[in-house]
Design a protein around this motif. Structure first.
Motif, short mmCIF file in Angstrom:
data_model
loop_
_atom_site.label_atom_id
_atom_site.label_comp_id
_atom_site.label_asym_id
_atom_site.label_seq_id
_atom_site.Cartn_x
_atom_site.Cartn_y
_atom_site.Cartn_z
N UNK A 123 -12.56 12.39 4.12
CA UNK A 123 -11.27 11.92 3.60
C UNK A 123 -11.32 10.41 3.37
N UNK A 124 -11.84 9.68 4.35
CA UNK A 124 -11.94 8.22 4.22
C UNK A 124 -12.83 7.84 3.04
N UNK A 125 -13.93 8.53 2.87
CA UNK A 125 -14.83 8.25 1.75
C UNK A 125 -14.16 8.55 0.42
N UNK A 126 -13.39 9.62 0.36
CA UNK A 126 -12.66 9.95 -0.87
C UNK A 126 -11.61 8.88 -1.17
N UNK A 127 -10.89 8.45 -0.15
CA UNK A 127 -9.87 7.43 -0.33
C UNK A 127 -10.47 6.15 -0.90
N UNK A 179 -6.85 16.23 0.31
CA UNK A 179 -6.89 17.57 0.94
C UNK A 179 -8.20 18.28 0.58
N UNK A 180 -8.61 18.16 -0.68
CA UNK A 180 -9.88 18.80 -1.11
C UNK A 180 -11.05 18.20 -0.35
N UNK A 181 -11.04 16.89 -0.17
CA UNK A 181 -12.11 16.24 0.60
C UNK A 181 -12.10 16.73 2.03
N UNK A 187 0.87 -1.16 0.00
CA UNK A 187 0.00 0.00 0.00
C UNK A 187 0.91 1.21 0.00
N UNK A 188 0.75 2.04 -1.02
CA UNK A 188 1.54 3.26 -1.16
C UNK A 188 0.62 4.41 -0.78
N UNK A 189 0.94 5.06 0.34
CA UNK A 189 0.01 6.05 0.89
C UNK A 189 0.75 7.32 1.31
N UNK A 190 0.07 8.44 1.23
CA UNK A 190 0.68 9.67 1.75
C UNK A 190 0.64 9.68 3.28
N UNK A 191 1.69 10.18 3.87
CA UNK A 191 1.70 10.34 5.33
C UNK A 191 0.51 11.20 5.76
N UNK A 192 0.17 12.14 4.91
CA UNK A 192 -0.93 13.07 5.20
C UNK A 192 -2.27 12.34 5.40
N UNK A 193 -2.45 11.20 4.76
CA UNK A 193 -3.70 10.45 4.90
C UNK A 193 -3.95 10.09 6.36
N UNK A 194 -2.96 9.58 7.03
CA UNK A 194 -3.12 9.23 8.45
C UNK A 194 -3.47 10.43 9.29
N UNK A 195 -2.84 11.55 9.00
CA UNK A 195 -3.12 12.78 9.75
C UNK A 195 -4.57 13.22 9.54
N UNK A 196 -5.03 13.16 8.29
CA UNK A 196 -6.38 13.61 7.99
C UNK A 196 -7.44 12.67 8.56
N UNK A 197 -7.21 11.37 8.48
CA UNK A 197 -8.19 10.40 8.98
C UNK A 197 -8.26 10.44 10.51
N UNK A 226 -10.60 5.87 -4.66
CA UNK A 226 -9.35 6.00 -5.41
C UNK A 226 -8.70 4.65 -5.69
N UNK A 227 -7.89 4.64 -6.70
CA UNK A 227 -7.01 3.51 -6.98
C UNK A 227 -5.66 3.92 -6.41
N UNK A 228 -4.88 4.73 -7.13
CA UNK A 228 -3.65 5.32 -6.57
C UNK A 228 -4.10 6.52 -5.74
N UNK A 229 -3.56 6.67 -4.56
CA UNK A 229 -3.98 7.76 -3.68
C UNK A 229 -3.45 9.09 -4.18
N UNK A 230 -4.31 10.12 -4.07
CA UNK A 230 -4.04 11.45 -4.60
C UNK A 230 -4.12 12.45 -3.44
#
Length: 156
Positions: A135-139, A151-153, A114-124, A142-146
């Protein structure tokens, strides 16, 4: 006490480990060896061992023929600081592999990542649970995380 994850490869263990250590900064191969002639595990040279670090984690990979295929019960997660890092790792690991959802893929050897941004954990984990839910719903779409889309979510 030392903890080391172990990966069993049917074949090409050295190529896989060289590929992985070349992708993740701070990684290195410590040793490559084969079991000696007096080993109970098979004929001399039939089992190859590769000790390596991937980022800050220790691994021992070995090539010993067919056993169980890799599955999601064991996977490697790489938290990236930037979208460029995500894109680079994603492209390299996906080549010859299988793309999945939510930042998951399997490389050409079948290992799950799983290739994920560090920011994902912070946002969730944000105290604003509505933001975290968006954020979780947006993720999940997705296929590849953006990172920009996450951030927009978060902003709603």
């Amino acid at each position: 006490m030392k903890v080391t994850q172990t990966l069993w490869f049917e074949k090409d263990v050295e190529a896989a480990v060289r590929f992985y250590t070349g992708l993740v900064p701070g990684s290195s191969i410590q040793s490559v060896s084969t079991l000696p002639a007096d080993s109970p595990s098979g004929p001399a040279g039939s089992v190859k061992l590769v000790a390596f670090t991937l980022g800050d984690q220790r691994y021992l990979a070995f090539e010993a023929g067919r056993l169980d295929p890799f599955n999601h019960s064991f996977s490697i997660m790489v938290e990236c600081d930037t979208q460029a890092e995500i894109d680079r790792l994603w492209a390299a690991l996906a080549e010859g592999g299988t793309i999945e959802h939510c930042g998951w893929l399997r490389d050409r050897w079948g290992l799950a990542w799983q290739i994920a941004p560090k920011r994902l954990g912070e946002l969730i984990n944000d105290a604003d649970r509505a933001k975290a839910k968006r954020v979780a719903e947006a993720m999940l779409t997705m296929v590849k995380l953006d990172v920009a889309a996450l951030e927009a979510a978060a902003r709603g």
